[in-house]
Design an enzyme around this catalytic site. Structure first.
Site, PDB file in Angstrom:
ATOM      1  N   ASN A   4       3.994  -7.310  16.065  1.00  0.00           N
ATOM      2  CA  ASN A   4       4.257  -5.982  15.499  1.00  0.00           C
ATOM      3  C   ASN A   4       3.119  -5.045  15.936  1.00  0.00           C
ATOM      4  O   ASN A   4       1.980  -5.217  15.510  1.00  0.00           O
ATOM      5  CB  ASN A   4       4.317  -6.126  13.974  1.00  0.00           C
ATOM      6  CG  ASN A   4       4.532  -4.806  13.257  1.00  0.00           C
ATOM      7  OD1 ASN A   4       4.396  -3.732  13.845  1.00  0.00           O
ATOM      8  ND2 ASN A   4       4.841  -4.877  11.976  1.00  0.00           N
TER       9      ASN A   4
ATOM     10  N   HIS B 247      12.112  -0.809  15.251  1.00  0.00           N
ATOM     11  CA  HIS B 247      10.721  -1.226  15.089  1.00  0.00           C
ATOM     12  C   HIS B 247      10.674  -2.756  15.050  1.00  0.00           C
ATOM     13  O   HIS B 247      11.550  -3.396  14.466  1.00  0.00           O
ATOM     14  CB  HIS B 247      10.138  -0.629  13.806  1.00  0.00           C
ATOM     15  CG  HIS B 247       8.797  -1.177  13.486  1.00  0.00           C
ATOM     16  ND1 HIS B 247       7.781  -1.195  14.407  1.00  0.00           N
ATOM     17  CD2 HIS B 247       8.300  -1.764  12.363  1.00  0.00           C
ATOM     18  CE1 HIS B 247       6.725  -1.768  13.871  1.00  0.00           C
ATOM     19  NE2 HIS B 247       7.003  -2.116  12.632  1.00  0.00           N
TER      20      HIS B 247
ATOM     21  N   CYS C 267       4.318   2.798  11.310  1.00  0.00           N
ATOM     22  CA  CYS C 267       5.252   2.261  12.313  1.00  0.00           C
ATOM     23  C   CYS C 267       6.327   3.275  12.710  1.00  0.00           C
ATOM     24  O   CYS C 267       7.007   3.089  13.713  1.00  0.00           O
ATOM     25  CB  CYS C 267       5.904   0.990  11.792  1.00  0.00           C
ATOM     26  SG  CYS C 267       4.713  -0.166  11.125  1.00  0.00           S
TER      27      CYS C 267
HETATM   28  O1  UT7 Z   1       5.462  -2.936  10.382  1.00  0.00           O
HETATM   29  C1  UT7 Z   1       5.351  -2.732   9.017  1.00  0.00           C
HETATM   30  C2  UT7 Z   1       6.467  -3.338   8.358  1.00  0.00           C
HETATM   31  N1  UT7 Z   1       6.183  -4.733   8.082  1.00  0.00           N
HETATM   32  C3  UT7 Z   1       7.202  -5.534   7.863  1.00  0.00           C
HETATM   33  O2  UT7 Z   1       8.343  -5.143   7.972  1.00  0.00           O
HETATM   34  C4  UT7 Z   1       6.896  -6.939   7.399  1.00  0.00           C
HETATM   35  C5  UT7 Z   1       8.004  -7.385   6.486  1.00  0.00           C
HETATM   36  N2  UT7 Z   1       7.760  -8.689   5.911  1.00  0.00           N
HETATM   37  C6  UT7 Z   1       7.910  -9.834   6.609  1.00  0.00           C
HETATM   38  O3  UT7 Z   1       8.208  -9.799   7.790  1.00  0.00           O
HETATM   39  C7  UT7 Z   1       7.769 -11.142   5.874  1.00  0.00           C
HETATM   40  O4  UT7 Z   1       7.746 -10.894   4.491  1.00  0.00           O
HETATM   41  C8  UT7 Z   1       6.494 -11.942   6.273  1.00  0.00           C
HETATM   42  C9  UT7 Z   1       6.643 -12.442   7.707  1.00  0.00           C
HETATM   43  C10 UT7 Z   1       5.269 -11.078   6.135  1.00  0.00           C
HETATM   44  C11 UT7 Z   1       6.358 -13.168   5.373  1.00  0.00           C
HETATM   45  O5  UT7 Z   1       7.521 -13.990   5.442  1.00  0.00           O
HETATM   46  P1  UT7 Z   1       8.212 -14.521   4.106  1.00  0.00           P
HETATM   47  O6  UT7 Z   1       9.328 -15.361   4.517  1.00  0.00           O
HETATM   48  O7  UT7 Z   1       8.492 -13.328   3.247  1.00  0.00           O
HETATM   49  O8  UT7 Z   1       7.067 -15.435   3.509  1.00  0.00           O
HETATM   50  P2  UT7 Z   1       6.395 -15.343   2.083  1.00  0.00           P
HETATM   51  O9  UT7 Z   1       5.459 -14.189   2.014  1.00  0.00           O
HETATM   52  O10 UT7 Z   1       7.463 -15.464   1.033  1.00  0.00           O
HETATM   53  O11 UT7 Z   1       5.563 -16.669   2.073  1.00  0.00           O
HETATM   54  C12 UT7 Z   1       6.224 -17.954   2.051  1.00  0.00           C
HETATM   55  C13 UT7 Z   1       5.161 -19.022   2.115  1.00  0.00           C
HETATM   56  C14 UT7 Z   1       4.021 -18.824   1.111  1.00  0.00           C
HETATM   57  O12 UT7 Z   1       3.621 -20.099   0.629  1.00  0.00           O
HETATM   58  P3  UT7 Z   1       4.059 -20.587  -0.825  1.00  0.00           P
HETATM   59  O13 UT7 Z   1       3.495 -19.583  -1.783  1.00  0.00           O
HETATM   60  O14 UT7 Z   1       5.570 -20.596  -0.795  1.00  0.00           O
HETATM   61  O15 UT7 Z   1       3.444 -21.932  -0.930  1.00  0.00           O
HETATM   62  C15 UT7 Z   1       2.907 -18.256   1.950  1.00  0.00           C
HETATM   63  O16 UT7 Z   1       1.629 -18.536   1.427  1.00  0.00           O
HETATM   64  O17 UT7 Z   1       4.553 -19.024   3.404  1.00  0.00           O
HETATM   65  C16 UT7 Z   1       3.123 -18.971   3.259  1.00  0.00           C
HETATM   66  N3  UT7 Z   1       2.571 -18.264   4.400  1.00  0.00           N
HETATM   67  C17 UT7 Z   1       2.187 -18.899   5.516  1.00  0.00           C
HETATM   68  N4  UT7 Z   1       2.221 -20.197   5.876  1.00  0.00           N
HETATM   69  C18 UT7 Z   1       1.767 -20.514   7.085  1.00  0.00           C
HETATM   70  C19 UT7 Z   1       2.343 -16.947   4.540  1.00  0.00           C
HETATM   71  N5  UT7 Z   1       1.807 -16.694   5.747  1.00  0.00           N
HETATM   72  C20 UT7 Z   1       1.699 -17.899   6.365  1.00  0.00           C
HETATM   73  C21 UT7 Z   1       1.226 -18.291   7.625  1.00  0.00           C
HETATM   74  N6  UT7 Z   1       1.290 -19.590   7.949  1.00  0.00           N
HETATM   75  N7  UT7 Z   1       0.759 -17.408   8.525  1.00  0.00           N
END
Ligand code: UT7
Length: 328
Positions: free
Chosen positions: A283, A253, A113
């Protein structure tokens, strides 16, 4: 010493729009989850016959037109991408042929990125040393080809697109005041595409193990992003003897709206002073910043406006670049 300016920009996104609602029928997710956790509403997906060089070509052509240059004026083409058309020849060489830029050297750059900002640094140094006069820097991705459409943690985040800038020695356009880059390979494991290289060449096992797709530890990347955006900006400002108050607009980004909002809150900067296009495009990795830069350029910034580009991502890598619009 010649001074590096951005003499033209361009952008291209595929016509196919994939909405959050449509994703509900692809994977176990909801449109609301995606919007509230990321800020993304929809993204663009390349058509089956479109590869990274095709998207790049349109962005590059527009950047050349805006710079009022012919393809034969270009001395170098640098393509920042993690989704090249193939391992080799480079996507930059494929674009060189498509554009007929027969006087240009051409190569790809892998900094995920942050790739476009890395490319700007190379262009600036070559221009200031007198080696090249016009460098085409492209950030382009077809991430839809490398995301696992069975992994809801990643597939909802990414989109396809391309942005381009011509960096020239002197002339019209915003001046590049400085660039600051960084990398930390010890943390690279949080964002990878494991197979298809010399470590794990393609095999039945790698395909069945779904190892040709993006793997991301979202929370670790998130924490890194929040820390590094501030660091990358403040280290460049220190180098230039400037402060946050001197910056008129930010082009970060586009990974997650919450990262951008957090940055705005910490800096006490209104969101209106920060580029946001991830709601429309998701993204786009190396393409996010140059597409947003092109959109910003189209809004006819005021002379004297200082604009901070800031990228972060796989590698891990990060980088910032400060531009200043000039009086015509
Ligand atoms: O460009 C490269 C750089 N990339 C980034 O900067 C990405 C940085 N990270 C993020 O933006 C975030 O961490 C994400 C958007 C990827 C994830 O958001 P989060 O708030 O950190 O969610 P999480 O990974 O803590 O997941 C929370 C919950 C989980 O369920 P449980 O375990 O709490 O029951 C996930 O399984 O959300 C669930 N989850 C989803 N639910 C519905 C994860 N993806 C999804 C989804 N739809 N697509």
């Amino acid at each position: 010493m010649p001074r590096a300016v951005i003499s033209g920009t361009g952008a291209y996104v595929p016509t196919r729009v994939l909405t959050n609602k449509e994703l509900e029928s692809v994977i176990d997710t909801t449109a609301d989850w995606i919007l509230s956790r990321t800020g993304i509403s929809e993204r663009r997906i390349a058509l089956p016959d479109e590869a990274t060089s095709d998207l790049s070509y349109f962005a590059a052509k527009q950047a050349l037109e805006n710079a009022k240059l012919l393809s034969t004026d270009i001395d170098a083409i640098i393509v920042a991408t993690v989704t090249p058309d193939m391992l080799f020849p480079s996507t930059a060489c494929i674009i060189q042929a498509k554009l007929g830029a027969k006087n240009a050297v051409a190569f790809d750059l892998s900094a995920a990125c942050t790739g476009f900002v890395y490319g700007l640094q190379l262009a600036v140094q070559a221009i200031e040393s007198g080696s090249w006069r016009h460098v085409l820097v492209v950030g382009a991705e077809t991430l839809s080809r490398i995301v696992d459409w069975q992994d809801r943690n990643t597939c909802v985040l990414f989109g396809d697109g391309a942005g381009a800038a011509v960096v020239s020695a002197d002339g019209k356009g915003p001046r590049i005041l400085g660039v600051h880059l960084g990398a930390d390979g010890t943390e690279g494991h949080v964002l990878t595409l494991p197979a298809g290289g010399s470590r794990l060449p393609a095999s039945l096992e790698t395909v069945n193990g779904r190892r040709h797709f993006v793997r991301m530890n979202g929370q670790e990347v998130y924490k890194f992003a929040v820390r590094i955006v501030d660091e990358a900006c403040s280290q460049l400002l220190d180098k230039l003897g400037l402060n946050y108050e001197d910056v008129d607009f930010y082009i970060p980004h586009q990974a997650n709206l919450r990262i951008i909002e957090g940055f705005a809150k910490r800096l006490k900067v209104p969101l209106a002073k920060i580029a946001v296009n991830l709601d429309r495009y998701g993204n786009m990795s190396g393409a996010s910043i140059p597409v947003a830069l092109h959109e910003f350029s189209e809004r006819q910034p005021r002379a004297g406006d200082k604009v901070m580009l800031v990228g972060f991502g796989g590698g891990l890598t990060w980088g910032s670049c400060l531009l200043e619009w000039q009086v015509d």
